[in-house]
Design a protein around this motif. Structure first.
Motif, PDB file in Angstrom:
ATOM      1  N   ILE A  19     -20.881 -39.294  70.506  1.00  0.00           N
ATOM      2  CA  ILE A  19     -22.281 -39.283  70.918  1.00  0.00           C
ATOM      3  C   ILE A  19     -22.663 -37.863  71.314  1.00  0.00           C
ATOM      4  O   ILE A  19     -21.995 -37.241  72.149  1.00  0.00           O
ATOM      5  CB  ILE A  19     -22.528 -40.237  72.099  1.00  0.00           C
ATOM      6  N   THR A  20     -23.716 -37.349  70.721  1.00  0.00           N
ATOM      7  CA  THR A  20     -24.225 -36.038  71.096  1.00  0.00           C
ATOM      8  C   THR A  20     -25.411 -36.230  72.043  1.00  0.00           C
ATOM      9  O   THR A  20     -25.726 -37.347  72.449  1.00  0.00           O
ATOM     10  CB  THR A  20     -24.660 -35.228  69.859  1.00  0.00           C
ATOM     11  N   ASP A  21     -26.099 -35.136  72.348  1.00  0.00           N
ATOM     12  CA  ASP A  21     -27.282 -35.275  73.198  1.00  0.00           C
ATOM     13  C   ASP A  21     -28.532 -35.606  72.395  1.00  0.00           C
ATOM     14  O   ASP A  21     -29.622 -35.711  72.962  1.00  0.00           O
ATOM     15  CB  ASP A  21     -27.499 -34.038  74.064  1.00  0.00           C
ATOM     16  N   VAL A  22     -28.380 -35.816  71.067  1.00  0.00           N
ATOM     17  CA  VAL A  22     -29.530 -36.233  70.261  1.00  0.00           C
ATOM     18  C   VAL A  22     -29.243 -37.413  69.340  1.00  0.00           C
ATOM     19  O   VAL A  22     -30.159 -38.142  68.958  1.00  0.00           O
ATOM     20  CB  VAL A  22     -30.091 -35.063  69.409  1.00  0.00           C
ATOM     21  N   ASP A  23     -27.972 -37.634  68.940  1.00  0.00           N
ATOM     22  CA  ASP A  23     -27.672 -38.698  67.987  1.00  0.00           C
ATOM     23  C   ASP A  23     -26.256 -39.219  68.187  1.00  0.00           C
ATOM     24  O   ASP A  23     -25.582 -38.849  69.152  1.00  0.00           O
ATOM     25  CB  ASP A  23     -27.898 -38.208  66.546  1.00  0.00           C
ATOM     26  N   ALA A  24     -25.796 -40.081  67.274  1.00  0.00           N
ATOM     27  CA  ALA A  24     -24.468 -40.687  67.374  1.00  0.00           C
ATOM     28  C   ALA A  24     -23.816 -40.732  65.998  1.00  0.00           C
ATOM     29  O   ALA A  24     -24.492 -40.980  64.984  1.00  0.00           O
ATOM     30  CB  ALA A  24     -24.562 -42.088  67.965  1.00  0.00           C
ATOM     31  N   HIS A  25     -22.494 -40.521  65.951  1.00  0.00           N
ATOM     32  CA  HIS A  25     -21.729 -40.458  64.710  1.00  0.00           C
ATOM     33  C   HIS A  25     -20.483 -41.333  64.845  1.00  0.00           C
ATOM     34  O   HIS A  25     -19.792 -41.267  65.864  1.00  0.00           O
ATOM     35  CB  HIS A  25     -21.309 -39.020  64.400  1.00  0.00           C
ATOM     36  N   ALA A  26     -20.191 -42.111  63.810  1.00  0.00           N
ATOM     37  CA  ALA A  26     -18.990 -42.940  63.783  1.00  0.00           C
ATOM     38  C   ALA A  26     -17.946 -42.275  62.906  1.00  0.00           C
ATOM     39  O   ALA A  26     -18.225 -41.914  61.757  1.00  0.00           O
ATOM     40  CB  ALA A  26     -19.316 -44.330  63.260  1.00  0.00           C
ATOM     41  N   MET A  27     -16.745 -42.104  63.437  1.00  0.00           N
ATOM     42  CA  MET A  27     -15.635 -41.532  62.679  1.00  0.00           C
ATOM     43  C   MET A  27     -14.590 -42.613  62.446  1.00  0.00           C
ATOM     44  O   MET A  27     -14.117 -43.243  63.389  1.00  0.00           O
ATOM     45  CB  MET A  27     -15.057 -40.320  63.413  1.00  0.00           C
ATOM     46  N   ARG A  28     -14.261 -42.809  61.167  1.00  0.00           N
ATOM     47  CA  ARG A  28     -13.333 -43.869  60.765  1.00  0.00           C
ATOM     48  C   ARG A  28     -12.139 -43.252  60.042  1.00  0.00           C
ATOM     49  O   ARG A  28     -12.301 -42.360  59.207  1.00  0.00           O
ATOM     50  CB  ARG A  28     -14.038 -44.898  59.884  1.00  0.00           C
ATOM     51  N   TYR A  29     -10.975 -43.772  60.328  1.00  0.00           N
ATOM     52  CA  TYR A  29      -9.742 -43.241  59.745  1.00  0.00           C
ATOM     53  C   TYR A  29      -9.627 -43.644  58.280  1.00  0.00           C
ATOM     54  O   TYR A  29      -9.748 -44.819  57.931  1.00  0.00           O
ATOM     55  CB  TYR A  29      -8.541 -43.755  60.530  1.00  0.00           C
ATOM     56  N   LEU A  30      -9.374 -42.655  57.407  1.00  0.00           N
ATOM     57  CA  LEU A  30      -9.206 -42.884  55.972  1.00  0.00           C
ATOM     58  C   LEU A  30      -7.774 -42.689  55.519  1.00  0.00           C
ATOM     59  O   LEU A  30      -7.351 -43.256  54.508  1.00  0.00           O
ATOM     60  CB  LEU A  30     -10.099 -41.912  55.167  1.00  0.00           C
ATOM     61  N   GLY A  31      -7.016 -41.863  56.236  1.00  0.00           N
ATOM     62  CA  GLY A  31      -5.701 -41.449  55.771  1.00  0.00           C
ATOM     63  C   GLY A  31      -5.818 -40.175  54.947  1.00  0.00           C
ATOM     64  O   GLY A  31      -6.921 -39.715  54.627  1.00  0.00           O
TER      65      GLY A  31
ATOM     66  N   GLY B  85     -29.450 -39.783  72.041  1.00  0.00           N
ATOM     67  CA  GLY B  85     -28.451 -38.956  72.702  1.00  0.00           C
ATOM     68  C   GLY B  85     -28.093 -39.440  74.096  1.00  0.00           C
ATOM     69  O   GLY B  85     -28.872 -40.108  74.777  1.00  0.00           O
ATOM     70  N   ALA B  86     -26.888 -39.090  74.537  1.00  0.00           N
ATOM     71  CA  ALA B  86     -26.396 -39.463  75.867  1.00  0.00           C
ATOM     72  C   ALA B  86     -26.927 -38.499  76.911  1.00  0.00           C
ATOM     73  O   ALA B  86     -27.068 -37.299  76.663  1.00  0.00           O
ATOM     74  CB  ALA B  86     -24.873 -39.466  75.883  1.00  0.00           C
ATOM     75  N   ILE B  87     -27.194 -39.015  78.102  1.00  0.00           N
ATOM     76  CA  ILE B  87     -27.751 -38.206  79.179  1.00  0.00           C
ATOM     77  C   ILE B  87     -26.691 -37.372  79.878  1.00  0.00           C
ATOM     78  O   ILE B  87     -26.994 -36.373  80.523  1.00  0.00           O
ATOM     79  CB  ILE B  87     -28.485 -39.108  80.199  1.00  0.00           C
ATOM     80  N   SER B  88     -25.419 -37.762  79.738  1.00  0.00           N
ATOM     81  CA  SER B  88     -24.330 -37.042  80.401  1.00  0.00           C
ATOM     82  C   SER B  88     -23.045 -37.224  79.599  1.00  0.00           C
ATOM     83  O   SER B  88     -23.011 -37.957  78.610  1.00  0.00           O
ATOM     84  CB  SER B  88     -24.128 -37.560  81.828  1.00  0.00           C
ATOM     85  N   ARG B  89     -21.987 -36.592  80.064  1.00  0.00           N
ATOM     86  CA  ARG B  89     -20.698 -36.669  79.365  1.00  0.00           C
ATOM     87  C   ARG B  89     -19.881 -37.899  79.760  1.00  0.00           C
ATOM     88  O   ARG B  89     -18.789 -38.117  79.236  1.00  0.00           O
ATOM     89  CB  ARG B  89     -19.886 -35.395  79.620  1.00  0.00           C
ATOM     90  N   LYS B  90     -20.409 -38.705  80.687  1.00  0.00           N
ATOM     91  CA  LYS B  90     -19.700 -39.921  81.116  1.00  0.00           C
ATOM     92  C   LYS B  90     -20.623 -41.136  81.036  1.00  0.00           C
ATOM     93  O   LYS B  90     -20.404 -42.122  81.728  1.00  0.00           O
ATOM     94  CB  LYS B  90     -19.201 -39.761  82.555  1.00  0.00           C
ATOM     95  N   ALA B  91     -21.641 -41.075  80.176  1.00  0.00           N
ATOM     96  CA  ALA B  91     -22.711 -42.078  80.195  1.00  0.00           C
ATOM     97  C   ALA B  91     -22.411 -43.330  79.398  1.00  0.00           C
ATOM     98  O   ALA B  91     -23.184 -44.287  79.440  1.00  0.00           O
ATOM     99  CB  ALA B  91     -24.008 -41.458  79.678  1.00  0.00           C
ATOM    100  N   ALA B  92     -21.309 -43.371  78.619  1.00  0.00           N
ATOM    101  CA  ALA B  92     -21.042 -44.490  77.709  1.00  0.00           C
ATOM    102  C   ALA B  92     -19.838 -45.299  78.154  1.00  0.00           C
ATOM    103  O   ALA B  92     -18.881 -44.775  78.732  1.00  0.00           O
ATOM    104  CB  ALA B  92     -20.825 -43.974  76.291  1.00  0.00           C
ATOM    105  N   ALA B  93     -19.887 -46.601  77.850  1.00  0.00           N
ATOM    106  CA  ALA B  93     -18.765 -47.499  78.112  1.00  0.00           C
ATOM    107  C   ALA B  93     -18.639 -48.466  76.946  1.00  0.00           C
ATOM    108  O   ALA B  93     -19.642 -48.871  76.353  1.00  0.00           O
ATOM    109  CB  ALA B  93     -18.969 -48.257  79.423  1.00  0.00           C
ATOM    110  N   ASP B  94     -17.401 -48.847  76.644  1.00  0.00           N
ATOM    111  CA  ASP B  94     -17.126 -49.736  75.512  1.00  0.00           C
ATOM    112  C   ASP B  94     -16.635 -51.083  76.005  1.00  0.00           C
ATOM    113  O   ASP B  94     -15.798 -51.169  76.909  1.00  0.00           O
ATOM    114  CB  ASP B  94     -16.077 -49.113  74.592  1.00  0.00           C
TER     115      ASP B  94
END
Length: 500
Positions: A249-261, A276-285
């Motif tokens: 997550i950046t401060d403007v958008d979000a990107h998914a990274m998936r393992y390909l090998g 974008g996230a408001i801070s560097r600790k703003a997300a939880a899964d």
């Protein structure tokens, strides 16, 4: 007499005007709902006093191969480690305070930038430094994870990746060999790669080590080390593991990274914009996906795309928010109750003093007052562990002690009769699991913007004589100390004014 049910939906509503909150719960603290039943959030008790010397801004818990439970936490200038048995150790590397190696200054709280050229012309007297309300230096936060049974950690100010080898049990953490420096953070992926976020002082770069080999960072045909430069206008704020992928997550958008090998190792796909996230600790899964707080709203990634969450307390949160301290915002996944909590600083505070939480199973919002700077959810430890602004580590969701803080819920205006005529309220018919564990107050008005009169508190009986009048009223429910109360559908008996 007319018996009026106070059938109020679960959750708080705090948007718009006073009348827009009619028939909803409007204000409260340390309460939640289950199946439309109002009840208290469970309390807390001290686990470790003086866990750190300064305010904690990042924590992580994990279990070693021998079954030892650990929790690590970092403040702006220290890194602490505690075992499940309570043994507390400082593993702060002496090099952490090397000014020449820092990415940016170490700060316990955000600092608003001031000086010539900031703010609007004429805003202050000549010669007085003007604050720039849109620019500030961040509070130092830590991203901490485990690589197997070992610890990896990165301070947002220092930028180096620190490593603590459990089997060697060193007295301090050391720099991870060959890892990039001046990073914004880190995350260990499900495939056991260490991701350096904002690697090498490039705010859009994700760089990773070889699989299972955290000291091999130079790409070669014989390994899977590599990097990706995100195509974004923003900077990376946080990386988080979610089911089958790693969300950046950046401060403007979000990107998914998936393992390909091999040979590409990871793919990258933008999955959300303007989120974008408001801070560097703003997300939880959690199982339902990743939730995070943005600049003016809340967002949810369900594994495929990002959507903005409708928020019933949006105005309450963002209209009373200290923007200069947004770097302190952090998220806690309270999975036992299907909730995501965000802690933040209200407009008049430079310390965290408020929270907002979303029940992602029953789809409602709660608000309240609580000062917690970092923490981890239940799992490795029996209870969730949250750090107070006083640097004490507390066990949460245990018992019903709240350090004298108020536990209550109050409604918005409720019209009496048709809202035009003055009505007399004669009796309250309570609905409690155990009668006598709450007390009730009423506030009445004759006009929407008129002064309020308070009545009570009343100790509910069956029925409870109350006797007051008005065109509209509010109801406030307060829990009796150290009780696990439940409140359902209250009802009131009303009469038109002038009748008995």
């Amino acid at each position: 007499m007319t018996l009026v049910p106070l059938d109020i939906p679960a959750g708080f509503y705090r948007n718009g005007t006073d009348l827009e909150q009619t028939g909803r719960w409007r204000d409260g603290s340390l309460v939640r709902w289950r199946d439309n039943s109002l009840r208290p959030v469970k309390g807390w008790q001290t686990r470790k006093a003086s866990f750190a010397s300064n305010t904690l801004r990042g924590m992580h818990s994990w279990e070693a191969n021998d079954g030892t439970a650990y929790i690590a936490g970092g403040s702006y200038n220290e890194l602490k480690l505690m075992t499940g048995g309570g043994t507390l150790t400082s593993i702060t590397p002496s090099a952490l305070n090397d000014v020449s190696a820092r990415r940016v200054p170490e700060l316990e709280r955000g600092v608003v930038l001031t000086g010539y050229g900031y703010g609007d012309y004429g805003e202050t007297e000549y010669g007085t430094a003007r604050p720039d309300d849109g620019n500030f230096d961040e509070a130092t936060t830590w991203s901490i994870d485990n690589f197997g049974e070992d610890l990896v950690a990165c301070s947002s100010s220092d930028g180096r990746i620190w490593y603590w080898d459990k089997s060697a049990n060193p007295s301090t953490a050391s720099v991870l060999t060959n890892a990039p420096t001046k990073n914004l953070g880190l995350i260990v992926t499900e495939e056991r790669f260490v991701f350096a976020l904002g690697a090498g002082d490039d705010p859009r770069k994700v760089q990773w080590c070889d699989r299972e080999a955290n000291t091999v960072w130079t790409p070669a045909t014989t390994n899977e080390a590599g990097d990706i430069l995100l195509q974004t206008s923003g900077q990376i704020m946080q990386g988080i593991r979610t089911r089958g992928q790693t969300l950046i997550i950046t401060d403007v958008d979000a990107h998914a990274m998936r393992y390909l090998g091999p040979p590409y190792v990871y793919s990258n796909q933008r999955v959300g914009t303007a989120c974008g996230a408001i801070s560097r600790k703003a997300a939880a899964d959690v199982d339902a996906g990743v939730f995070w707080m943005g600049q003016r709203g809340f967002h949810h990634f369900d594994g495929n795309g990002v959507r903005e969450l409708p928020c019933d307390v949006h105005d309450h949160v963002f209209d009373n928010f200290n923007r200069s301290q947004q770097s302190q915002v952090w998220a806690w996944a309270n999975t036992e109750y299907n909730e995501i909590w965000w802690f933040y600083c209200s407009a008049g505070s430079t310390n965290i003093d408020k929270y907002v939480a979303f029940d992602y199973q029953e789809n409602h919002w709660v608000i309240g007052d609580l000062g917690r700077s970092s923490g981890v959810g239940r799992g490795v430890f029996k209870f969730a562990l949250l750090a107070g602004n006083n640097k004490t580590l507390y066990e949460h969701e245990v018992g019903h002690a709240y350090d004298s803080q108020s536990v209550f819920a109050e409604t918005g205006p409720i019209s009496l009769g048709n809202g035009e005529n003055i009505m007399n309220v004669m009796q309250l018919i309570p609905d409690e699991a155990t009668q006598g564990q709450v007390q009730v107050k009423f506030k009445t008005r004759f006009y929407p913007n008129g002064s309020e009169q308070e009545h009570g508190p009343y100790a509910p009986a069956n029925p409870t004589g109350v006797r007051f009048s008005g065109r509209q009223m509010r109801m406030r429910v307060e829990g009796v100390a150290n009780t696990d109360w439940r409140v359902g559908n209250m009802r009131v008996d009303t009469l038109p004014a002038g009748k008995r």
